[in-house]
Design a protein around this motif. Structure first.
Motif, mmCIF file in Angstrom:
data_model
loop_
_atom_site.group_PDB
_atom_site.id
_atom_site.type_symbol
_atom_site.label_atom_id
_atom_site.label_comp_id
_atom_site.label_asym_id
_atom_site.label_seq_id
_atom_site.Cartn_x
_atom_site.Cartn_y
_atom_site.Cartn_z
ATOM 1 N N PHE A 38 0.778 -1.241 0.040
ATOM 2 C CA PHE A 38 -0.043 -0.053 0.031
ATOM 3 C C PHE A 38 1.027 1.153 -0.170
ATOM 4 C CE2 PHE A 38 -1.879 3.402 2.485
ATOM 5 C CZ PHE A 38 -3.054 3.581 1.662
ATOM 6 N N SER A 39 1.778 1.216 0.636
ATOM 7 C CA SER A 39 2.715 2.561 1.112
ATOM 8 C C SER A 39 3.582 2.766 -0.290
ATOM 9 C CB SER A 39 3.538 2.633 2.065
ATOM 10 O OG SER A 39 4.349 1.487 2.264
ATOM 11 N N PHE A 40 4.025 1.453 -0.878
ATOM 12 C CA PHE A 40 4.834 1.790 -2.162
ATOM 13 C C PHE A 40 3.860 2.178 -3.173
ATOM 14 C CE2 PHE A 40 6.987 -0.181 -5.985
ATOM 15 C CZ PHE A 40 8.093 0.408 -5.768
ATOM 16 N N LEU A 41 2.737 1.713 -3.375
ATOM 17 C CA LEU A 41 1.805 2.177 -4.172
ATOM 18 C C LEU A 41 1.618 3.574 -4.421
ATOM 19 C CD1 LEU A 41 -0.438 -0.952 -4.713
ATOM 20 C CD2 LEU A 41 1.570 -0.124 -6.584
ATOM 21 N N PHE A 42 1.266 3.973 -2.923
ATOM 22 C CA PHE A 42 0.912 5.457 -2.614
ATOM 23 C C PHE A 42 2.056 6.454 -3.099
ATOM 24 C CE2 PHE A 42 0.917 9.006 0.144
ATOM 25 C CZ PHE A 42 -0.587 9.521 0.171
ATOM 26 N N LEU A 60 15.606 6.163 -0.526
ATOM 27 C CA LEU A 60 14.765 6.839 0.529
ATOM 28 C C LEU A 60 13.285 6.635 0.280
ATOM 29 C CD1 LEU A 60 14.678 7.903 3.438
ATOM 30 C CD2 LEU A 60 14.800 9.972 2.480
ATOM 31 N N LYS A 61 13.054 7.011 -1.017
ATOM 32 C CA LYS A 61 11.637 7.384 -1.362
ATOM 33 C C LYS A 61 11.089 6.065 -1.526
ATOM 34 C CE LYS A 61 9.628 10.774 -4.317
ATOM 35 N NZ LYS A 61 9.958 11.384 -5.472
ATOM 36 N N HIS A 62 11.529 5.099 -2.234
ATOM 37 C CA HIS A 62 10.999 3.826 -2.507
ATOM 38 C C HIS A 62 11.169 2.537 -1.810
ATOM 39 C CE1 HIS A 62 9.276 5.698 -6.236
ATOM 40 N NE2 HIS A 62 10.279 6.173 -6.518
ATOM 41 N N PHE A 63 12.167 2.788 -0.914
ATOM 42 C CA PHE A 63 12.380 1.462 0.207
ATOM 43 C C PHE A 63 12.209 1.729 1.378
ATOM 44 C CE2 PHE A 63 14.580 0.298 -3.917
ATOM 45 C CZ PHE A 63 13.916 -0.859 -4.194
ATOM 46 N N VAL A 64 12.962 3.012 1.887
ATOM 47 C CA VAL A 64 13.005 3.284 3.303
ATOM 48 C C VAL A 64 11.630 3.539 3.780
ATOM 49 C CG1 VAL A 64 14.112 4.593 5.137
ATOM 50 C CG2 VAL A 64 15.443 3.730 3.431
ATOM 51 N N ILE A 65 11.109 4.437 3.315
ATOM 52 C CA ILE A 65 9.905 4.912 3.846
ATOM 53 C C ILE A 65 8.719 3.816 3.612
ATOM 54 C CG2 ILE A 65 7.933 6.735 3.254
ATOM 55 C CD1 ILE A 65 10.032 8.707 2.099
ATOM 56 N N PRO A 66 8.366 3.144 2.644
ATOM 57 C CA PRO A 66 7.408 2.039 3.044
ATOM 58 C C PRO A 66 7.839 0.963 3.983
ATOM 59 C CG PRO A 66 8.005 2.568 0.558
ATOM 60 C CD PRO A 66 8.919 3.217 1.429
ATOM 61 N N ILE A 67 9.203 0.728 3.940
ATOM 62 C CA ILE A 67 9.428 -0.320 4.973
ATOM 63 C C ILE A 67 9.216 0.122 6.452
ATOM 64 C CG2 ILE A 67 11.418 -1.661 5.842
ATOM 65 C CD1 ILE A 67 12.438 -2.054 3.193
ATOM 66 N N GLY A 68 9.680 1.503 6.471
ATOM 67 C CA GLY A 68 9.317 2.242 7.989
ATOM 68 C C GLY A 68 7.725 2.272 8.247
ATOM 69 N N PHE A 69 7.029 2.728 7.308
ATOM 70 C CA PHE A 69 5.686 2.779 7.481
ATOM 71 C C PHE A 69 5.003 1.273 7.684
ATOM 72 C CE2 PHE A 69 1.425 2.736 5.798
ATOM 73 C CZ PHE A 69 0.858 3.536 6.480
ATOM 74 N N ALA A 70 5.427 0.531 6.971
ATOM 75 C CA ALA A 70 4.821 -1.013 7.317
ATOM 76 C C ALA A 70 5.320 -1.371 8.791
ATOM 77 C CB ALA A 70 5.414 -2.020 6.529
ATOM 78 N N TRP A 71 6.492 -1.126 9.230
ATOM 79 C CA TRP A 71 6.962 -1.612 10.598
ATOM 80 C C TRP A 71 6.425 -0.821 11.659
ATOM 81 C CZ3 TRP A 71 9.378 1.132 14.484
ATOM 82 C CH2 TRP A 71 9.802 0.315 15.266
ATOM 83 N N LEU A 72 6.402 0.430 11.448
ATOM 84 C CA LEU A 72 5.169 1.473 12.427
ATOM 85 C C LEU A 72 3.963 0.931 12.513
ATOM 86 C CD1 LEU A 72 5.613 3.952 14.150
ATOM 87 C CD2 LEU A 72 4.908 5.240 12.190
#
Length: 87
Positions: A38-42, A60-72
């Motif tokens: 979801f966050s990657f598509l967003f 940062l934009k395509h890997f770190v932010i989606p992984i961080g969002f999923a973990w959080l």
């Protein structure tokens, strides 16, 4: 008198340990995979809008932010419930 119910046995989260023969470094739940997708598509769809448009680093934009969002989101609970239970 207490009546025993066994509804909690159906609330076990599915966990993915490997994909085909490749073992994952960390076990991942299906909810985490959903949040990640979801966050990657967003980010892909809304990458031209202001807050995401100023991030130039693709890693940062395509890997770190989606992984961080999923973990959080997998660790966060609201009133003792997971965020996807409100949908």
């Amino acid at each position: 008198m207490r009546i025993k119910t066994y509804t909690n046995i159906w609330r076990i989260e599915g966990i993915l340990y490997s994909i085909y023969d490749i073992k994952l470094p960390v076990p991942v739940t299906y909810a985490q995979i959903g949040y990640l997708v979801f966050s990657f598509l967003f980010i892909i769809i809304f990458s031209d809008i202001f807050p995401l448009s100023i991030i130039n680093n693709k890693l940062l934009k395509h890997f770190v932010i989606p992984i961080g969002f999923a973990w959080l989101m997998s660790k966060k609970t609201f009133d003792g419930k997971k965020p996807y239970s409100f949908i």
